[in-house]
Write a protein that holds these residues in place. Structure first.
Motif, PDB file in Angstrom:
ATOM      1  N   PRO A 161       0.840  -1.213   0.000  1.00  0.00           N
ATOM      2  CA  PRO A 161       0.000   0.000   0.000  1.00  0.00           C
ATOM      3  C   PRO A 161       0.869   1.255   0.000  1.00  0.00           C
ATOM      4  N   LEU A 162       1.586   1.445  -1.093  1.00  0.00           N
ATOM      5  CA  LEU A 162       2.637   2.465  -1.128  1.00  0.00           C
ATOM      6  C   LEU A 162       2.087   3.877  -0.987  1.00  0.00           C
ATOM      7  N   ARG A 163       0.914   4.140  -1.552  1.00  0.00           N
ATOM      8  CA  ARG A 163       0.350   5.487  -1.432  1.00  0.00           C
ATOM      9  C   ARG A 163       0.079   5.835   0.029  1.00  0.00           C
ATOM     10  N   ASP A 164      -0.572   4.924   0.758  1.00  0.00           N
ATOM     11  CA  ASP A 164      -0.902   5.214   2.153  1.00  0.00           C
ATOM     12  C   ASP A 164       0.352   5.322   3.013  1.00  0.00           C
ATOM     13  N   LEU A 165       1.354   4.517   2.699  1.00  0.00           N
ATOM     14  CA  LEU A 165       2.612   4.601   3.439  1.00  0.00           C
ATOM     15  C   LEU A 165       3.268   5.960   3.234  1.00  0.00           C
ATOM     16  N   ALA A 166       3.196   6.468   1.996  1.00  0.00           N
ATOM     17  CA  ALA A 166       3.783   7.782   1.706  1.00  0.00           C
ATOM     18  C   ALA A 166       3.017   8.896   2.414  1.00  0.00           C
ATOM     19  N   VAL A 167       1.692   8.807   2.416  1.00  0.00           N
ATOM     20  CA  VAL A 167       0.873   9.811   3.105  1.00  0.00           C
ATOM     21  C   VAL A 167       1.213   9.837   4.586  1.00  0.00           C
ATOM     22  N   ARG A 168       1.325   8.653   5.167  1.00  0.00           N
ATOM     23  CA  ARG A 168       1.614   8.556   6.606  1.00  0.00           C
ATOM     24  C   ARG A 168       2.995   9.127   6.924  1.00  0.00           C
ATOM     25  N   ARG A 169       3.964   8.841   6.065  1.00  0.00           N
ATOM     26  CA  ARG A 169       5.339   9.261   6.342  1.00  0.00           C
ATOM     27  C   ARG A 169       5.539  10.754   6.110  1.00  0.00           C
ATOM     28  N   LEU A 170       5.001  11.294   5.007  1.00  0.00           N
ATOM     29  CA  LEU A 170       5.275  12.678   4.648  1.00  0.00           C
ATOM     30  C   LEU A 170       4.189  13.663   5.060  1.00  0.00           C
ATOM     31  N   GLY A 171       3.008  13.152   5.383  1.00  0.00           N
ATOM     32  CA  GLY A 171       1.924  14.050   5.723  1.00  0.00           C
ATOM     33  C   GLY A 171       1.427  14.854   4.542  1.00  0.00           C
ATOM     34  N   LEU A 172       1.588  14.302   3.330  1.00  0.00           N
ATOM     35  CA  LEU A 172       1.160  14.967   2.097  1.00  0.00           C
ATOM     36  C   LEU A 172       0.241  14.038   1.314  1.00  0.00           C
ATOM     37  N   PRO A 173      -0.678  14.589   0.525  1.00  0.00           N
ATOM     38  CA  PRO A 173      -1.451  13.746  -0.394  1.00  0.00           C
ATOM     39  C   PRO A 173      -0.488  13.029  -1.347  1.00  0.00           C
ATOM     40  N   ALA A 174      -0.862  11.823  -1.751  1.00  0.00           N
ATOM     41  CA  ALA A 174       0.031  11.043  -2.618  1.00  0.00           C
ATOM     42  C   ALA A 174      -0.765  10.321  -3.690  1.00  0.00           C
ATOM     43  N   ALA A 175      -0.086  10.017  -4.787  1.00  0.00           N
ATOM     44  CA  ALA A 175      -0.669   9.233  -5.876  1.00  0.00           C
ATOM     45  C   ALA A 175       0.346   8.192  -6.313  1.00  0.00           C
ATOM     46  N   LEU A 176      -0.152   7.003  -6.646  1.00  0.00           N
ATOM     47  CA  LEU A 176       0.702   5.917  -7.117  1.00  0.00           C
ATOM     48  C   LEU A 176       0.256   5.537  -8.519  1.00  0.00           C
ATOM     49  N   GLY A 177       1.224   5.443  -9.447  1.00  0.00           N
ATOM     50  CA  GLY A 177       0.885   5.106 -10.818  1.00  0.00           C
ATOM     51  C   GLY A 177       1.824   4.085 -11.424  1.00  0.00           C
ATOM     52  N   HIS A 178       1.398   3.536 -12.545  1.00  0.00           N
ATOM     53  CA  HIS A 178       2.197   2.579 -13.318  1.00  0.00           C
ATOM     54  C   HIS A 178       3.222   3.345 -14.137  1.00  0.00           C
ATOM     55  N   ASP A 179       4.451   2.834 -14.215  1.00  0.00           N
ATOM     56  CA  ASP A 179       5.535   3.600 -14.838  1.00  0.00           C
ATOM     57  C   ASP A 179       5.250   3.957 -16.302  1.00  0.00           C
ATOM     58  N   VAL A 180       4.708   3.032 -17.074  1.00  0.00           N
ATOM     59  CA  VAL A 180       4.437   3.336 -18.482  1.00  0.00           C
ATOM     60  C   VAL A 180       3.251   4.281 -18.615  1.00  0.00           C
TER      61      VAL A 180
END
Length: 323
Positions: A103-122
């Motif tokens: 759950p990389l988006r939620d982990l990023a939100v929790r760590r940085l305190g910022l909204p986050a988006a996760l996408g496919h590289d292509v």
């Protein structure tokens, strides 16, 4: 430790494009301009948990650097390979990085305190090329990345379709040669098994038998074909014809205005584009022929696209973008 508080008035997005060997990272303004870029090793062999820790450390460090430079971080965008559930923000599966339902988006939100988006590289690469790069202004774009594999992103009015299961755009697995070589997916004859950079190198080696003194890359096959070597010319033409079949199928499905070719093979330039345009033209009947162009953003596309995805998530879209 970042607490999510913003400093300064100029908005900025923290963007990371995570690959199996390296991460391309940037601070990107809402107009798509990167004001800082960095590269870091992924070291995927350490395992997915260690990679996630590194991603979050780097993202937090970039946010802190942005604040120190007077910028206000407003979001974080992360691009990863594999199968991505963008709606839930989950890296479902990635062979290159080892992710399984992270759950990389939620982990990023929790760590940085910022909204986050996760996408496919292509898909995020296609987003960037459609809105900022070679497809800018054409509205309906098919971005095709040709490297070790082949994948695509269909972008309509600045939005890339993810599909019902996060797996849209697998154009490399269109069946183009039923009696062709077996693909990594297990089925024979996929486009990726014939026209990817890896497949071109393999095909040349197979036909050369013991006469090849060293492994030959797709770029070298292109060079040898341009120099008139018969074997290289045969392999290159086979790849071009297969690509034309795959792109013609894509055009029949999506009816795009522009096809943008990216990835390592696209660096062959006119050695690829000129014969491919001719082969695609031959395959058009009642379908409108798309413009076929090379990608413009290079390996920055992933970071820029990740930033655009994050900006969309927080409702910020720069008015200067021509979609």
């Amino acid at each position: 430790m970042s607490d999510g508080d913003t400093v300064g008035t100029d908005q900025i997005v923290v963007a990371l494009d995570v690959g199996g060997t390296g991460m391309k990272c940037a601070l990107v303004r809402p107009d798509g301009v990167a004001v800082r870029t960095e590269r870091h090793p992924t070291d995927a062999a350490r395992g997915p948990a260690a990679v996630v820790h590194t991603i979050l450390d780097i993202a937090e460090g970039l946010a802190d650097k942005a604040r120190a430079d007077g910028f206000a971080p407003i979001a974080i965008g992360i691009a990863v390979p594999g199968v991505v559930d963008e709606a839930r923000g989950v890296a479902v599966w990635s062979a290159n990085v080892g992710f399984r339902d992270v759950p990389l988006r939620d982990l990023a939100v929790r760590r940085l305190g910022l909204p986050a988006a996760l996408g496919h590289d292509v898909r995020v690469g296609g987003l960037a090329e459609a809105r900022l790069g070679a497809g800018r202004g054409t509205g309906n774009v098919l971005f095709v990345a040709i490297g070790t594999g082949i994948a695509a992103a269909h972008v309509v009015d600045g939005t890339a379709a993810a599909g019902a299961h996060g797996a849209a755009g697998e154009i490399g697995h269109i069946l183009v040669r039923p009696d062709g070589p077996r693909c990594g997916c297990g089925r024979p004859g996929c486009l990726e098994a014939i026209a990817s950079a890896a497949a071109i190198g393999r095909r040349y080696a197979d036909l050369a038998g013991g006469t090849a003194d060293a492994p030959v890359t797709a770029a070298e096959v292109a060079e040898r074909a341009a120099a008139g070597e018969p074997l290289a010319s045969q392999v290159w033409q086979e790849a071009v014809e297969a690509l034309a079949d795959g792109l013609a199928t894509g055009q029949a499905l999506f009816d795009v205005a522009t096809i943008v070719l990216g990835g390592g093979l696209a660096q062959a330039g006119d050695r690829l584009l000129t014969p491919l345009r001719a082969a695609l033209h031959e395959r058009m009947t009642f379908h409108r022929e798309p413009q076929l162009v090379a990608a413009a953003l290079g390996d920055e596309a992933g970071c820029l696209g990740a930033a655009l995805l994050a900006l969309d998530a927080v409702g910020v879209r720069d008015h200067q973008e021509i979609r």
